[in-house]
Design an enzyme around this catalytic site. Structure first.
Site, short mmCIF file in Angstrom:
data_model
loop_
_atom_site.label_atom_id
_atom_site.label_comp_id
_atom_site.label_asym_id
_atom_site.label_seq_id
_atom_site.Cartn_x
_atom_site.Cartn_y
_atom_site.Cartn_z
N HIS A 102 -6.95 -11.11 5.34
CA HIS A 102 -6.88 -11.01 3.88
C HIS A 102 -5.82 -11.94 3.26
CE1 HIS A 102 -9.44 -7.70 4.74
NE2 HIS A 102 -8.52 -6.78 4.90
N GLU A 129 0.85 -1.19 0.00
CA GLU A 129 0.00 0.00 0.00
C GLU A 129 0.89 1.24 0.00
OE1 GLU A 129 -3.73 -0.14 2.35
OE2 GLU A 129 -2.63 -1.61 3.52
#
Ligand code: BG6
Length: 494
Positions: free
Chosen positions: A257, A233
């Site tokens: 995730h 990210e």
């Protein structure tokens, strides 16, 4: 549509439209959204509902009942929704008039009398969505039970959708599961959401593996050298320091995730595409994960993290982690899975690379087998969603010269559309009672079993963590984790 150079053109796709399992428009129901004034509601849930309304999948009789402590009228709530949809660039498509508001404190038993009254006129199909602070999850479940709202009304149903994080370690996750059970919610009423499972490209892992014959025979330790899962990210902790500094990257991204991605890559074929079959096989994967050795994980913090507003000045919360996992099963014996995730990295990308072994012998002397680049299947989860297959190809001309080239499938180029919002899919499934893309209690606990020791290790740390510069690909230690095995991260591409 113009075909990409090494791509697949839409005209050559054989459409299975006639055979598609159409997403069923659900029966009319009421969705009670706890945490209606929150960030997730504004950024994801409301735009997803509007998307479903625009596609005419949301039934006319659908009602959204927003609940939060802030006093406001239904009119002002609707104005807020309109603003959120505008911000998200989504048309309201008739959703506004289906929305209603009830102010109240989810912890206050008195509030549930008002809720019961409100629900009395709204039919017997109820979806309670908990998008609140995690500390309220058990409280709301318990209050719903006390108000006799966990039991489905005659001829209807009651479902509970719970946002992440589901617990902050194994024992709190077990406790939450038992509170839900004790509150009268059966497992088939509980929908533990992981929005990664709603991403089209994540669902496509199962299509790629089990709707094709080409890949599966090589999908094992005989042909696969190792697997890499990268979630990078560019954003930092932003305004979420209060939550993030207590959680860190392992709780925030790995336990949920990344574990979901790993399970879809590693699972055995289920007997069918149904909730129990798929979730049983995923559980096998979680159970097969070997305990992590002390040298199998690297955690780090981006250099400016301790200066972020709301972050403790001596925080040892990791914003980056890289792990080496192995599965104790026949298919993956000896194949390492390298997982990494971090904030403030060079690029926003989530990608899985299945890296194959070298050919056993090279017939192209003087090139040796390990001079030839191994095949790689890359599943690009986001952005530029797609799949590519890397292989060796000859250069044109008289010389014997090779390069690695890619067969490339892009969602956008092939289907002419960006994949829809993950939450739209998951909301629809919850309304339709399909739990395939939701985490089951046993799986959540099994994942915590893997990560509890990792979390405890950094929580006990007293020294500052290794740091990495914002905008880099993470700390040197993460490179060393693979270099130790004679490998390197696939991203950024060489
Ligand atoms: C959330 C995490 O679950 O997932 C966030 O709490 C993270 O910290 C986000 O940024 C990433 O989701 P996506 O869909 O943007 O990859």
């Amino acid at each position: 549509m113009k075909a990409p150079r090494h791509g697949i053109s839409a005209s050559r796709l054989i459409s299975k439209d006639a055979l598609c399992r159409m997403e069923r428009a659900p029966d009319p129901c009421v969705m009670v959204l706890f945490g209606a004034s929150g960030d997730l509601a504004a950024r994801k849930l409301l735009p997803s509902l509007a998307q479903l309304a625009a596609e005419k999948i949301l039934p006319k009789g659908f009602r959204l009942l927003g609940v939060s402590r802030t006093p406001k009228t239904t009119e002002s709530y609707r104005r807020e929704i309109a603003a959120a949809l505008k911000e998200a660039g989504v048309k309201e498509s008739g959703l506004l008039k289906q929305c209603d508001y009830l102010a109240g404190d989810g912890g206050d038993p008195g509030f549930y009398r008002a809720l019961n009254q409100k629900l009395a006129g709204l039919g017997g199909r109820r979806l309670f969505y908990l998008s609140t602070a995690p500390s309220l999850f058990p409280v709301i479940a318990q209050r719903l039970h006390e108000a006799k709202l966990s039991r489905p009304p005659a001829g209807g149903w009651t479902r509970l959708v719970i946002e992440k994080p589901f617990g902050r370690d194994l024992s709190s996750a077990e406790k939450l599961n038992s509170v839900l059970q004790g509150s009268g919610f059966r497992e088939d009423q509980v929908y533990r959401i992981d929005h990664y499972l709603g991403k089209e490209t994540v669902q496509n892992i199962l299509m790629l593996r089990f709707a094709n014959v080409l890949f599966e025979p090589a999908w094992n330790s005989h042909y696969v050298d190792h697997v890499q899962i990268t979630n990078a990210e560019t954003l930092g902790v932003e305004h979420r320091a209060a939550y993030y500094d207590q959680s860190g990257v392992v709780r925030d991204m790995f336990q949920n995730h990344l574990m979901q991605l790993l399970s879809l890559i590693a699972m055995e074929p289920p007997s069918g595409f149904g909730a129990d079959g798929v979730r049983d096989r995923k559980l096998d994967v979680f159970r097969a994960i070997k305990p992590l050795g002390t040298k199998d994980s690297v955690v780090a913090q981006y250099a400016s993290y301790r200066r972020e507003p709301g972050v403790s000045r001596d925080s040892v919360t990791p914003t980056y982690a890289a792990l080496r996992l192995e599965l104790d099963d026949w298919r993956w014996h000896g194949v390492p899975f390298y997982l990494r995730s971090g904030k403030c990295l060079a690029e926003r990308v989530t990608e899985i690379a299945v890296v194959f072994r070298h050919v056993p012998v090279s017939i192209f002397k003087p090139l040796l087998a390990d001079h030839l680049s191994p095949n790689v299947i890359r599943l690009r989860i986001q952005p530029d969603e797609g799949v590519s297959v890397r292989f060796e190809a000859k250069h044109p001309g008289p010389k014997l010269c090779m390069s690695s080239v890619n067969l490339d499938f892009s969602y956008e180029r092939t289907f002419g559309a960006k994949p829809p919002e993950a939450y739209a899919r998951l909301l629809l499934d919850a309304m339709n009672g399909d739990q395939t893309l939701f985490a089951r209690s046993d799986a959540v606990e099994q994942c915590w079993r893997v990560f509890d020791p990792v979390v405890r290790q950094w929580e006990r740390a007293t020294k500052p963590l290794p740091s990495y510069s914002a905008g880099s690909w993470g700390p040197d230690e993460a490179e060393a984790l693979l270099a130790r095995d004679g490998r390197r991260w696939d991203l950024p591409y060489a």
